[in-house]
Design an enzyme around this catalytic site. Sequence first.
Site, PDB file in Angstrom:
ATOM      1  N   CYS A   6      25.103   8.103  30.570  1.00 32.68           N
ATOM      2  CA  CYS A   6      24.997   6.719  31.031  1.00 32.68           C
ATOM      3  C   CYS A   6      23.787   6.045  30.384  1.00 32.68           C
ATOM      4  O   CYS A   6      23.740   5.897  29.173  1.00 32.68           O
ATOM      5  CB  CYS A   6      24.972   6.650  32.554  1.00 32.68           C
ATOM      6  SG  CYS A   6      25.340   4.986  33.192  1.00 32.68           S
ATOM      7  N   HIS A  35      30.138   9.036  33.438  1.00 27.70           N
ATOM      8  CA  HIS A  35      29.443  10.113  34.149  1.00 27.70           C
ATOM      9  C   HIS A  35      30.320  11.365  34.159  1.00 27.70           C
ATOM     10  O   HIS A  35      31.275  11.441  34.950  1.00 27.70           O
ATOM     11  CB  HIS A  35      29.144   9.683  35.588  1.00 27.70           C
ATOM     12  CG  HIS A  35      28.080   8.642  35.705  1.00 27.70           C
ATOM     13  ND1 HIS A  35      26.751   8.955  35.838  1.00 27.70           N
ATOM     14  CD2 HIS A  35      28.151   7.285  35.686  1.00 27.70           C
ATOM     15  CE1 HIS A  35      26.040   7.838  35.913  1.00 27.70           C
ATOM     16  NE2 HIS A  35      26.878   6.812  35.819  1.00 27.70           N
ATOM     17  N   GLU A  47      29.673  14.158  35.479  1.00 24.69           N
ATOM     18  CA  GLU A  47      29.555  14.810  36.790  1.00 24.69           C
ATOM     19  C   GLU A  47      30.445  14.155  37.837  1.00 24.69           C
ATOM     20  O   GLU A  47      30.670  14.730  38.904  1.00 24.69           O
ATOM     21  CB  GLU A  47      28.091  14.813  37.247  1.00 24.69           C
ATOM     22  CG  GLU A  47      27.540  13.504  37.757  1.00 24.69           C
ATOM     23  CD  GLU A  47      27.101  12.535  36.666  1.00 24.69           C
ATOM     24  OE1 GLU A  47      26.499  11.495  37.011  1.00 24.69           O
ATOM     25  OE2 GLU A  47      27.366  12.802  35.475  1.00 24.69           O
TER      26      GLU A  47
END
Length: 219
Positions: free
Chosen positions: A89, A199, A201
Amino acid sequence: MHTVAIIDYGAGNLHSVAKAFERSSRDCGILINIQVTSDVDIIAKADRIVLPGVGAFPECRAGIDQVHGLYDVLERRVIHDAIPFLGICVGMQLMAKVGFEHTITKGLSWIDGEVYRIIPVGEERNQLYKLPFMGWSALKFCTSCHPVLLGLRDGDHAYFLHSYAISLQAADQQLAITHYGGPVSAIVGRNNMIGTQFHPEKSQVIGLRLLANFIKWSP
């Protein structure tokens, strides 16, 4: 056991990133030592470096500068020692030469690009494209041969949350795009460095696969 240093400079979703790396390492069968840290001595010995980023470009760059020795150790390990690096990001945006969020802020100058506010273009410029760009969006890959992208395909969806994006000057550093009122850089990279605007994750199977590939990557 390789050490993955996830940089703590006050600007990242550190717990979620660390948990995603733990899951990815189990899935690919490679044990790693995950260190969430701002300790430059640990970073100097790490085998891989991850720079998450949440918030505005100027604040994230200031966060790096406020940790004594962090900029120098990043430059030494990533540029001179060429260990694998992942920016996430705003961590990816910081790889650019300069950012234009609120003010003009110098980036790390690792990628030939600049960071601008997303502006939908042409007929797509309407109220449907609000900022921040938030949610799931399909990826379109500009290359199929990068090791960190192994197993990823056009149309795979990743999770985005941002209002600014990198505009690249070097086409070969553009690894994938998405669309939000026009093309938006989704993955960039060169040599031992790669960055994702989305992202990993938060991107479920696709994100975990990319992190597993990063763990195994030997540029």
